[in-house]
Design a protein around this motif. Structure first.
Motif, short mmCIF file in Angstrom:
data_model
loop_
_atom_site.label_atom_id
_atom_site.label_comp_id
_atom_site.label_asym_id
_atom_site.label_seq_id
_atom_site.Cartn_x
_atom_site.Cartn_y
_atom_site.Cartn_z
N UNK A 61 0.85 -1.19 0.00
CA UNK A 61 0.00 0.00 0.00
C UNK A 61 0.89 1.23 0.00
N UNK A 62 0.34 2.37 0.46
CA UNK A 62 1.15 3.59 0.44
C UNK A 62 1.41 4.10 1.86
N UNK A 63 2.50 4.85 2.00
CA UNK A 63 2.80 5.63 3.20
C UNK A 63 2.83 7.10 2.81
N UNK A 64 2.43 7.97 3.72
CA UNK A 64 2.45 9.40 3.45
C UNK A 64 3.36 10.13 4.41
N UNK A 65 3.98 11.18 3.89
CA UNK A 65 4.77 12.09 4.71
C UNK A 65 4.39 13.51 4.31
N UNK A 66 5.14 14.47 4.78
CA UNK A 66 4.83 15.87 4.47
C UNK A 66 4.89 16.14 2.98
N UNK A 67 5.86 15.56 2.27
CA UNK A 67 6.09 15.90 0.87
C UNK A 67 5.94 14.72 -0.09
N UNK A 68 5.93 13.49 0.40
CA UNK A 68 5.93 12.33 -0.49
C UNK A 68 4.85 11.33 -0.11
N UNK A 69 4.30 10.66 -1.13
CA UNK A 69 3.63 9.38 -0.95
C UNK A 69 4.61 8.33 -1.45
N UNK A 70 4.86 7.30 -0.68
CA UNK A 70 5.75 6.22 -1.14
C UNK A 70 4.92 4.95 -1.32
N UNK A 71 5.25 4.18 -2.35
CA UNK A 71 4.52 2.98 -2.69
C UNK A 71 5.32 2.20 -3.72
N UNK A 90 5.90 -1.23 -9.68
CA UNK A 90 6.99 -2.01 -10.27
C UNK A 90 8.16 -1.95 -9.31
N UNK A 91 9.02 -0.97 -9.50
CA UNK A 91 10.09 -0.70 -8.54
C UNK A 91 9.55 0.19 -7.43
N UNK A 92 10.40 0.55 -6.49
CA UNK A 92 10.01 1.50 -5.45
C UNK A 92 9.67 2.83 -6.12
N UNK A 93 8.59 3.47 -5.65
CA UNK A 93 8.11 4.67 -6.32
C UNK A 93 7.62 5.69 -5.29
N UNK A 94 7.38 6.91 -5.78
CA UNK A 94 6.91 7.98 -4.91
C UNK A 94 6.09 8.97 -5.73
#
Length: 365
Positions: A112-122, A125-129
């Motif tokens: 799934x995704x994680x959120x921070x102040x400036x990025x969504x990470x998920x 395919x490869x690691x993405x944001x």
């Protein structure tokens, strides 16, 4: 009405958010993917319930006054709603008033995704944001695969990625724990994003022909949109210019004769624009006099007999020419090959900036 397979709480707004999180084997009736409820933390009173959302895949994530929903499958679009009233988050263009539902794109992969102040990470395919600060699009950390449980956690300016893939046999080059810091001006590193959002801002944007994705010029804040092209090199091959970023000139579109020798831009303002055209020669064997062309904007010749090699002295060197023209909602830029030239015209980028006074006048109407 209580399902609560995923609960989130905003201390700042004292709101409990209830969402679904389907199990991996089968979806139960109390694990919905198409509704969210919000309750006052202190009283338990229902604040809003949205049963008509795009399907999503929990867990939900709260950032400030927004609730973010991951795509409903291993690929697709993620969306967001207001934490305060459940209204869909929109992308809006201040001048034109156009709007479209906000989204980010994930191509494929578990987690799934994680959120921070400036990025969504998920994983895509490869690691993405996704760059929330600039609404730039989906970018990639090529070479490593994020975990089936999202292992990319941003804290205090560091993106931490402990290895969650010990039993994975996917052929990613780097299977290790790692940490990354933000270095936007690092020379030689190219960072591009895939964007499926609203159209370009008519106040100002760039078209980058042949670029692999969307990118922002950190020096000016201008967003460059990718457009099909015919040539592509790494930016390190381009001799830099003070008139623009070298990566704009690292790709290009070679135009043919007839209707294919022009590019028309739509949905512009009725205003004067500064138009900057970016060029570079990609054929190291090209000699002065072989690729010569006129530049026309809306049918008017604004520059005759441009010869890139004659101007720069060699290939892979950035060249910029600037013009000031009035737009009536559209603009056509044509490159007309000279009769004596052997090669067709070539262009790397088109940069537009509307007159700030006229933009202000239109926004007040």
């Amino acid at each position: 009405g209580i399902f609560g397979t995923w609960l989130s709480y905003s201390e700042a707004h004292d709101i409990v958010v209830q969402g679904g999180r389907p199990g991996g084997l089968r979806q139960l009736q109390d694990e919905p993917m198409d509704r969210i409820s919000a309750y006052a933390g202190g009283t338990g009173d229902l604040i809003w319930e949205n049963p008509t959302l795009n399907s999503y895949w929990g867990p939900l994530a709260i950032r400030k006054d927004q609730v973010y929903m991951a795509p409903a499958a291993r690929s697709g679009a993620g969306h967001a709603v207001s934490l305060l009233d459940g209204a869909l988050k929109m992308r809006e263009q201040e001048i034109t008033g156009e709007s479209a539902q906000w989204s980010y794109i994930r191509r494929y992969g578990c987690n799934s995704h994680n959120l921070s102040e400036h990025l969504i990470t998920f994983r895509s395919g490869a690691a993405a944001y996704f760059d929330l600060e600039n609404d730039l699009g989906t970018g990639f950390f090529g070479g490593f695969r994020s975990g089936c449980t999202n292992n990319m956690v941003v804290a205090d300016g560091v993106l931490n990625a402990p290895d969650y893939t010990r039993t994975c046999t996917c052929s990613y080059q780097h299977q290790t724990s790692l940490a990354l810091i933000h270095m936007p001006d690092m020379p030689g590193i190219e960072s591009w994003a895939v964007y499926d959002g609203a159209p370009p801002d008519p106040v100002g944007y760039g078209l980058n022909f042949g670029a692999p994705g969307r990118r922002i010029d950190q020096a000016t804040g201008l967003v460059w949109h990718n457009f099909p092209g015919t040539h592509r090199r790494h930016a390190s091959a381009i001799q830099t210019s003070e008139d623009g970023p070298d990566w704009v000139a690292a790709s290009a579109l070679e135009l043919s004769a007839g209707a294919e020798d022009s590019i028309t831009l739509y949905d512009l303002l009725d205003a004067r624009y500064t138009v900057r055209l970016h060029f570079a020669e990609f054929d190291a064997a090209m000699q002065a006099g072989q690729r010569v062309f006129d530049i026309l904007i809306d049918g008017e010749v604004v520059l005759e007999d441009l010869d890139i090699v004659a101007e720069t002295g060699n290939a892979h060197k950035h060249l910029v020419r600037e013009f000031n023209v009035h737009s009536g909602a559209t603009m056509t830029i044509a490159l007309r090959k000279s009769d004596s030239a052997a090669a067709h015209p070539i262009i790397s980028g088109i940069e537009l900036r509307a007159d700030s006074v006229q933009v202000a006048q239109q926004s007040m109407r």
